[in-house]
Design a protein around this motif. Structure first.
Motif, mmCIF file in Angstrom:
data_model
loop_
_atom_site.group_PDB
_atom_site.id
_atom_site.type_symbol
_atom_site.label_atom_id
_atom_site.label_comp_id
_atom_site.label_asym_id
_atom_site.label_seq_id
_atom_site.Cartn_x
_atom_site.Cartn_y
_atom_site.Cartn_z
ATOM 1 N N ILE A 1 28.837 25.643 41.094
ATOM 2 C CA ILE A 1 30.089 25.717 41.604
ATOM 3 C C ILE A 1 30.973 27.020 41.736
ATOM 4 O O ILE A 1 31.700 27.390 42.497
ATOM 5 N N THR A 2 30.666 27.602 40.333
ATOM 6 C CA THR A 2 31.455 28.904 40.290
ATOM 7 C C THR A 2 30.868 29.800 41.232
ATOM 8 O O THR A 2 31.601 30.861 41.741
ATOM 9 N N GLN A 3 29.652 29.845 41.446
ATOM 10 C CA GLN A 3 28.958 31.094 42.317
ATOM 11 C C GLN A 3 29.425 30.705 43.795
ATOM 12 O O GLN A 3 30.001 31.672 44.454
ATOM 13 N N THR A 4 29.722 29.465 44.054
ATOM 14 C CA THR A 4 30.279 28.966 45.516
ATOM 15 C C THR A 4 31.668 29.752 45.717
ATOM 16 O O THR A 4 31.886 30.213 46.686
ATOM 17 N N ILE A 5 32.518 29.403 44.664
ATOM 18 C CA ILE A 5 33.976 29.936 44.472
ATOM 19 C C ILE A 5 33.896 31.368 44.654
ATOM 20 O O ILE A 5 34.795 31.939 45.431
ATOM 21 N N LEU A 6 33.205 32.058 43.995
ATOM 22 C CA LEU A 6 33.222 33.480 44.097
ATOM 23 C C LEU A 6 32.585 34.228 45.131
ATOM 24 O O LEU A 6 33.106 34.854 45.757
ATOM 25 N N LEU A 7 31.379 33.496 45.864
ATOM 26 C CA LEU A 7 30.961 33.949 47.113
ATOM 27 C C LEU A 7 32.032 33.551 48.216
ATOM 28 O O LEU A 7 32.071 34.420 49.100
ATOM 29 N N THR A 8 32.699 32.353 48.137
ATOM 30 C CA THR A 8 33.889 32.109 49.144
ATOM 31 C C THR A 8 34.679 33.018 49.287
ATOM 32 O O THR A 8 35.575 33.658 50.142
ATOM 33 N N ILE A 9 35.339 33.520 48.153
ATOM 34 C CA ILE A 9 36.515 34.699 47.976
ATOM 35 C C ILE A 9 35.907 36.018 48.551
ATOM 36 O O ILE A 9 36.923 36.607 49.340
ATOM 37 N N VAL A 10 34.722 36.339 48.209
ATOM 38 C CA VAL A 10 34.195 37.484 48.996
ATOM 39 C C VAL A 10 34.148 37.501 50.476
ATOM 40 O O VAL A 10 34.453 38.210 51.038
ATOM 41 N N SER A 11 33.718 36.191 51.078
ATOM 42 C CA SER A 11 33.362 36.232 52.408
ATOM 43 C C SER A 11 34.936 36.544 52.936
ATOM 44 O O SER A 11 34.798 36.543 54.283
ATOM 45 N N PHE A 12 36.038 36.100 52.542
ATOM 46 C CA PHE A 12 37.218 36.519 53.092
ATOM 47 C C PHE A 12 37.319 37.959 53.516
ATOM 48 O O PHE A 12 38.165 38.105 54.332
ATOM 49 N N PHE A 13 36.795 38.721 52.874
ATOM 50 C CA PHE A 13 36.804 40.007 53.078
ATOM 51 C C PHE A 13 35.739 40.993 53.515
ATOM 52 O O PHE A 13 35.952 42.144 54.236
ATOM 53 N N THR A 14 34.485 40.494 53.379
ATOM 54 C CA THR A 14 33.297 41.178 53.579
ATOM 55 C C THR A 14 32.269 40.320 53.920
ATOM 56 O O THR A 14 32.244 38.979 53.645
ATOM 57 N N SER A 15 31.342 40.999 54.428
ATOM 58 C CA SER A 15 29.739 40.228 54.502
ATOM 59 C C SER A 15 29.233 40.019 53.407
ATOM 60 O O SER A 15 29.211 40.631 52.379
ATOM 61 N N ILE A 16 28.354 38.837 53.375
ATOM 62 C CA ILE A 16 27.425 38.381 52.212
ATOM 63 C C ILE A 16 26.093 38.865 52.193
ATOM 64 O O ILE A 16 25.342 38.266 52.662
ATOM 65 N N GLY A 17 25.937 40.366 52.033
ATOM 66 C CA GLY A 17 24.550 40.702 52.273
ATOM 67 C C GLY A 17 24.106 41.464 50.871
ATOM 68 O O GLY A 17 24.387 40.998 49.948
ATOM 69 N N LEU A 18 23.405 42.436 51.064
ATOM 70 C CA LEU A 18 22.576 43.188 50.175
ATOM 71 C C LEU A 18 23.648 43.491 49.037
ATOM 72 O O LEU A 18 23.560 43.492 47.756
ATOM 73 N N GLU A 19 24.774 44.242 49.374
ATOM 74 C CA GLU A 19 25.662 44.806 48.457
ATOM 75 C C GLU A 19 26.203 43.901 47.538
ATOM 76 O O GLU A 19 26.415 44.027 46.340
ATOM 77 N N ILE A 20 26.774 42.651 48.288
ATOM 78 C CA ILE A 20 27.263 41.726 47.277
ATOM 79 C C ILE A 20 26.353 41.074 46.409
ATOM 80 O O ILE A 20 26.646 40.697 45.490
ATOM 81 N N PHE A 21 25.167 40.925 46.961
ATOM 82 C CA PHE A 21 23.856 40.345 45.788
ATOM 83 C C PHE A 21 23.786 41.324 44.688
ATOM 84 O O PHE A 21 23.578 40.882 43.532
ATOM 85 N N ILE A 22 23.748 42.540 44.911
ATOM 86 C CA ILE A 22 23.873 43.528 43.917
ATOM 87 C C ILE A 22 24.840 43.728 43.040
ATOM 88 O O ILE A 22 24.655 43.552 41.584
ATOM 89 N N CYS A 23 26.076 43.477 43.504
ATOM 90 C CA CYS A 23 27.299 43.355 42.551
ATOM 91 C C CYS A 23 27.146 42.064 41.823
ATOM 92 O O CYS A 23 27.649 42.119 40.728
#
Length: 559
Positions: A42-64
């Motif tokens: 659930i928490t990972q979904t929330i964090l990735l949703t917030i990220v998706s508002f601003f940028t792509s969910i690619g390698l950089e986001i996985f590293i972060c």
């Protein structure tokens, strides 16, 4: 299989770590540590949703994400070690039969996920919505380009964070992992009740129906978490004594399911009963609901311009607002999905629709007639007759089914209710007959083996008239190491089209009207563009000339 297993281990590291942190922040102590993993999901979904508002969910986001998760893991090292030992000791305490059952589920889930995806929706919008998330995040007005893409689910967002698209296009298998997680939870609850109360608990019977769920797990269908996690919601609701932690967990689980797919919302009736009876947890539920609604509404706003999509209300004045007639076209298709081939289906009465619906053939016949029989029979089970909470849940599920039937009577929409009622009935029969636990487990072992052979002993032509869903999966030796592609139409070619300022790709051979498979972005089906140009007098266009800035619908006057 090995590649998928490795990806699942990586995901479990993220989910377990984030789950431990979530419990710390929200002051929750899970009685069963599988719930810790689910809270992490659930928490990972929330964090990735917030990220998706601003940028792509690619390698950089996985590293972060990896850096954040590892930092949390170091901080909660003792808690993580304790939780891992819990899983180890729990598995060690199981009987040999239970261990075999779980091993079979794991291996068969890996094998299924290594094969080509079975679900047709995967080829129309699952692959493409996840691809947009991987390359651009949530894109303004994406629903104008293909209205089906506006159905981007929170489950797709989670999958986009863990499909490793920058390495391979073979890993959209989060549903397989969820099945293994929920199976472990179900069998651990069953084992606990068996040892303490000498009862064959209904949750263990859920594994009999893995053969049904297995058809969905090698594609990121948002229906699967609804089927499986709803059973955990039901289990916690049915507990005679619910702690404050139970209330928090059931609230988060339900709201998460709503966030994934709005069709589950009628089950919210449970919480009216819950808070009337328990008199606690209401504040937590309200704050969690407001937060979840905000994320859901913002996602809808970006994709369509409507805060409450798929409802064409609460529209925001923006240049990417999807025309209401396009939204209504989608809703009409969903609402009348089962009746589209019936003449004058729009004027059919609800009673006449029911008469048609109950007479459907194939797999629809099994579930349509089955759910009616279950609603008629389960009130006579011991649990339903003697337990107040079971009666409340029955009423809620009946209400839920009625709403689903009115909105869209597809069996996958009410399968969560079907699975629960079926497990209650089976457990009642087994307990009345005093079936020995080892006999039950032996039958369960056979049941979890069935998905491996079902496609070879069942003629799919008897279950569906759709030729695209009659293809039997093939097992290849190479799948032991590397899974098949995310699309079963991996070899089709694509043609580039241009409509005013928009260039897009479409399958050269139209394998079905909504088919897009794994085409390069932007990809849709030219048939969709032409139909809406002809019927609705609109075409999709780029807002600024750049894909990342999204789309709008342009009115046209020519034929």
């Amino acid at each position: 299989m090995i590649l998928i297993l490795f990806s699942w281990i990586v995901m479990l590291y993220f989910f377990l770590t984030m789950g431990v942190a979530t419990e710390f922040v929200l002051k929750i102590k899970s009685e069963n540590r599988i719930l810790t993993v689910i809270l992490g999901i659930i928490t990972q979904t929330i964090l990735l949703t917030i990220v998706s508002f601003f940028t792509s969910i690619g390698l950089e986001i996985f590293i972060c994400n990896l850096i954040l998760t590892t930092t949390i893991a170091l901080f909660f090292k003792n808690n993580l070690v304790e939780t891992i030992l819990y899983f180890k000791n729990t598995f060690a305490s199981f009987s040999l039969l239970i261990k075999l059952i779980l091993i079979v589920i794991l291996l068969s889930a890996l094998l299924k996920c290594a094969q080509f995806p079975f679900i047709l929706d995967n080829e129309s919008y699952y692959i493409q919505t996840i691809k947009w998330l991987n390359e651009y995040g949530l894109v303004k007005g994406l629903g104008n380009f293909n209205i089906a893409f506006a159905q981007t689910s929170a489950w797709h967002i989670l999958q986009s964070g863990f499909n490793f698209s920058y390495i391979t296009s073979r890993l959209n298998d989060i549903n397989g992992l969820l099945l293994v997680i929920c199976s472990f939870y179900s069998i651990s609850i069953f084992d606990s009740h068996l040892k303490q109360e000498k009862e064959l608990h209904w949750l263990g019977f859920l594994l009999f129906f893995n053969v049904i769920v297995f058809q969905f797990i090698n594609a990121p269908s948002p229906d699967v978490p609804l089927f499986l996690l709803a059973q955990i919601v039901f289990y916690i609701f049915l507990k005679e004594q619910k702690s404050k932690d139970d209330i928090k967990i059931i609230s988060l689980l339900f709201l998460y399911l709503v966030f994934i797919k709005i069709t589950i919302l009628p089950l919210g009736l449970l919480f009216l009963f819950l808070f009337y009876k328990e008199k606690k947890g209401l504040v937590f539920f309200v704050f969690s609901s407001v937060f979840t609604f905000t994320l859901w509404a913002l996602k809808n706003y970006i994709l369509t311009g409507y805060l409450l999509f798929p409802f064409d209300i609460l529209a925001i004045d923006c240049d990417w607002l999807v025309p209401s007639k396009l939204v209504n076209n989608l809703n009409n298709m969903i609402k009348n999905h089962e009746f589209l081939a019936v003449k004058n289906y729009k004027i059919l009465s609800l009673m006449y629709k029911f008469k048609l619906w109950i007479q459907f053939k194939g797999i629809n016949s099994i579930f349509n007639k089955g759910i009616i029989l279950l609603f008629l029979i389960t009130p006579f089970t011991k649990k339903m007759q003697s337990n107040y909470y079971y009666k409340l849940l029955y009423v809620t599920l009946l209400f839920f089914f009625i709403i689903v039937f009115i909105v869209s009577p597809q069996f996958r929409f009410f399968l969560a209710a079907f699975l629960f009622l079926a497990t209650i009935l089976l457990s009642d029969i087994f307990n009345r007959l005093k079936i020995h636990a080892n006999t039950f487990l032996a039958l369960l072992l056979v049941a979890v083996l069935l998905p491996l052979i079902t496609n070879y002993i069942v003629d799919l032509k008897n279950l569906t008239a759709n030729k695209l869903n009659q293809q039997t999966d093939k097992i290849n030796f190479t799948q032991l190491l590397i899974p098949e592609q995310n699309s079963k139409y991996e070899n089709i070619s694509f043609v580039k089209y241009q409509v005013d300022n928009l260039e897009f790709y479409s399958p050269k051979n139209n394998f079905f009207f909504y088919g897009t498979a794994n085409g390069s972005l932007p990809c849709t089906n030219v048939g969709i563009i032409n139909r809406f140009k002809r019927k609705l007098k609109i075409i999709p266009q780029l807002r600024t000339g750049k894909l990342e800035d999204g789309f709008y619908s342009k009115k046209v006057t020519n034929d």
